[in-house]
Design an enzyme around this catalytic site. Structure first.
Site, PDB file in Angstrom:
ATOM      1  N   GLY A  50     -26.291  -6.677  25.909  1.00 19.48           N
ATOM      2  CA  GLY A  50     -27.451  -6.365  26.732  1.00 19.48           C
ATOM      3  C   GLY A  50     -27.482  -6.636  28.193  1.00 19.48           C
ATOM      4  N   GLU A 104     -29.950 -13.654  30.339  1.00 20.63           N
ATOM      5  CA  GLU A 104     -30.319 -12.617  29.063  1.00 20.63           C
ATOM      6  C   GLU A 104     -31.057 -11.611  29.713  1.00 20.63           C
ATOM      7  OE1 GLU A 104     -30.232 -11.979  26.241  1.00 20.63           O
ATOM      8  OE2 GLU A 104     -30.681 -13.400  24.713  1.00 20.63           O
ATOM      9  N   ASP A 105     -31.068 -10.402  28.964  1.00 20.43           N
ATOM     10  CA  ASP A 105     -31.795  -9.110  28.975  1.00 20.43           C
ATOM     11  C   ASP A 105     -33.151  -9.163  28.955  1.00 20.43           C
ATOM     12  OD1 ASP A 105     -31.035  -9.463  26.464  1.00 20.43           O
ATOM     13  OD2 ASP A 105     -30.282  -7.280  26.293  1.00 20.43           O
ATOM     14  N   ASP A 108     -37.375 -12.195  23.163  1.00 21.30           N
ATOM     15  CA  ASP A 108     -38.411 -11.551  22.500  1.00 21.30           C
ATOM     16  C   ASP A 108     -38.854 -12.846  21.473  1.00 21.30           C
ATOM     17  OD1 ASP A 108     -39.922  -9.809  20.869  1.00 21.30           O
ATOM     18  OD2 ASP A 108     -38.005  -9.433  19.603  1.00 21.30           O
ATOM     19  N   LYS A 136     -41.202 -10.910  26.417  1.00 17.06           N
ATOM     20  CA  LYS A 136     -42.418 -10.594  25.604  1.00 17.06           C
ATOM     21  C   LYS A 136     -43.026 -11.699  25.441  1.00 17.06           C
ATOM     22  CE  LYS A 136     -39.707  -6.760  23.252  1.00 17.06           C
ATOM     23  NZ  LYS A 136     -39.270  -6.303  22.106  1.00 17.06           N
ATOM     24  N   PHE A 157     -40.997  -2.154  21.864  1.00 16.22           N
ATOM     25  CA  PHE A 157     -39.444  -2.003  21.945  1.00 16.22           C
ATOM     26  C   PHE A 157     -39.017  -0.877  23.044  1.00 16.22           C
ATOM     27  CE2 PHE A 157     -35.436  -0.143  20.381  1.00 16.22           C
ATOM     28  CZ  PHE A 157     -34.633  -1.570  20.187  1.00 16.22           C
ATOM     29  N   ILE A 158     -38.120  -1.431  23.629  1.00 19.79           N
ATOM     30  CA  ILE A 158     -37.485  -0.733  24.936  1.00 19.79           C
ATOM     31  C   ILE A 158     -36.211  -0.235  24.868  1.00 19.79           C
ATOM     32  CG2 ILE A 158     -39.523  -1.455  26.211  1.00 19.79           C
ATOM     33  CD1 ILE A 158     -37.488  -3.503  27.530  1.00 19.79           C
ATOM     34  N   ASP A 164     -30.521  -1.652  23.902  1.00 23.73           N
ATOM     35  CA  ASP A 164     -30.040  -0.510  23.074  1.00 23.73           C
ATOM     36  C   ASP A 164     -30.811  -0.247  21.917  1.00 23.73           C
ATOM     37  OD1 ASP A 164     -29.178  -3.222  22.020  1.00 23.73           O
ATOM     38  OD2 ASP A 164     -28.134  -1.592  20.448  1.00 23.73           O
ATOM     39  N   ARG A 170     -28.000   2.220  26.457  1.00 26.73           N
ATOM     40  CA  ARG A 170     -27.514   1.002  27.422  1.00 26.73           C
ATOM     41  C   ARG A 170     -27.150   1.541  28.998  1.00 26.73           C
ATOM     42  NH1 ARG A 170     -26.967  -3.454  24.526  1.00 26.73           N
ATOM     43  NH2 ARG A 170     -25.794  -3.424  22.562  1.00 26.73           N
TER      44      ARG A 170
HETATM   45  P1  IMP Z   1     -34.768 -12.900  20.200  1.00 25.31           P
HETATM   46  O1  IMP Z   1     -33.938 -13.497  19.708  1.00 25.31           O
HETATM   47  O2  IMP Z   1     -35.934 -12.347  19.542  1.00 25.31           O
HETATM   48  O3  IMP Z   1     -35.509 -13.202  21.599  1.00 25.31           O
HETATM   49  O4  IMP Z   1     -34.205 -11.359  20.811  1.00 25.31           O
HETATM   50  C1  IMP Z   1     -33.384 -11.416  21.866  1.00 25.31           C
HETATM   51  C2  IMP Z   1     -32.338 -10.283  21.658  1.00 25.31           C
HETATM   52  O5  IMP Z   1     -32.762  -9.177  20.888  1.00 25.31           O
HETATM   53  C3  IMP Z   1     -32.140  -9.740  23.146  1.00 25.31           C
HETATM   54  O6  IMP Z   1     -31.144 -10.226  23.797  1.00 25.31           O
HETATM   55  C4  IMP Z   1     -31.944  -8.387  23.011  1.00 25.31           C
HETATM   56  O7  IMP Z   1     -30.606  -7.832  22.726  1.00 25.31           O
HETATM   57  C5  IMP Z   1     -32.661  -7.888  21.713  1.00 25.31           C
HETATM   58  N1  IMP Z   1     -34.060  -7.332  21.849  1.00 25.31           N
HETATM   59  C6  IMP Z   1     -35.140  -7.762  22.016  1.00 25.31           C
HETATM   60  N2  IMP Z   1     -36.088  -7.094  22.077  1.00 25.31           N
HETATM   61  C7  IMP Z   1     -35.560  -5.887  22.236  1.00 25.31           C
HETATM   62  C8  IMP Z   1     -36.028  -4.529  22.637  1.00 25.31           C
HETATM   63  O8  IMP Z   1     -36.990  -4.413  22.848  1.00 25.31           O
HETATM   64  N3  IMP Z   1     -35.162  -3.594  22.983  1.00 25.31           N
HETATM   65  C9  IMP Z   1     -33.909  -3.847  22.610  1.00 25.31           C
HETATM   66  N4  IMP Z   1     -33.322  -4.982  22.314  1.00 25.31           N
HETATM   67  C10 IMP Z   1     -34.298  -5.995  22.170  1.00 25.31           C
HETATM   68 MG    MG Z   2     -29.250  -9.474  24.141  1.00 31.81          MG
END
Ligand code: IMP
Ligand code: MG
Length: 180
Positions: A50, A104-105, A108, A136, A157-158, A164, A170
């Protein structure tokens, strides 16, 4: 900008590339200010896949000596987090005794950065700083400090700019949101 179709879902334009680039300018300026004149060589860690576009755009703007490393994690299935962070490809270098800037992209739930921080400390990193293009805030509930945040977005969700939906999307330079 038009809507895009990926697998079974439609996404509508959400954040234009121009705005993303300005957010990256801001993150880069803060990193340059913090690391200017540092005597060590920090590691810039690209969390694949990402963060590939974000890391590339950010790197171009950084003017202190750094070493690029990457690793691959996976936690999403479709548009939902599984809550489990899998290491799909290990670190491409040794972080022992190094300061690490995690790229990080998007943050969440924060599960990914929590396990990343733990893993990097286990491997001997002396300091871990978190840098994320997107956050977020309505979902993030972890105690890990987010040192550099490009932009906050609502809980949606984006895709695009590296992000992706089941491996598609991507390659778009703008960001799109799921069209309900
Ligand atoms: P977390 O572990 O819940 O913080 O999620 C982080 C990872 O989930 C990110 O590095 C993304 O790869 C993926 N992710 C989280 N939200 C989105 C979204 O809205 N679209 C696509 N990938 C996401
Ligand atoms: Mg990621």
């Amino acid at each position: 900008m038009d809507k895009i179709q990926l697998h079974d879902k439609t996404f509508r334009p959400f954040i234009e590339n121009e705005k993303i680039e300005r957010a990256i300018d801001g993150v880069a300026a803060r990193l340059n200010a913090d690391f200017k004149g540092c005597s060590d060589i920090p590691v810039l860690l690209c969390v694949l896949n990402g963060s590939i576009l974000f890391t590339a755009e950010l790197m171009k703007r950084l003017d202190f000596p750094l070493e690029l490393m990457s690793m691959k994690l996976s936690s999403y299935q479709g548009t939902q987090t599984t809550g489990q962070v899998l290491e799909v490809m290990g670190l491409t270098g040794n972080v022992e005794g190094r300061r690490v800037i995690v790229c990080e992209d998007i943050v969440d739930t924060g599960n990914t950065i929590v396990s990343l921080q733990h893993m990097l400390e286990q491997k001997g990193a002396t300091e871990v700083r978190i840098c994320t293009l997107l956050l977020k805030p309505e979902v993030y509930d972890k105690p890990v400090k987010l040192d550099y945040v490009g932009m906050e977005i609502p809980n949606a969700f984006i895709v695009g700019f590296g992000l992706d939906y089941d491996d598609l999307g991507r390659n778009y330079k703008d960001i799109y949101v799921l069209d309900k």
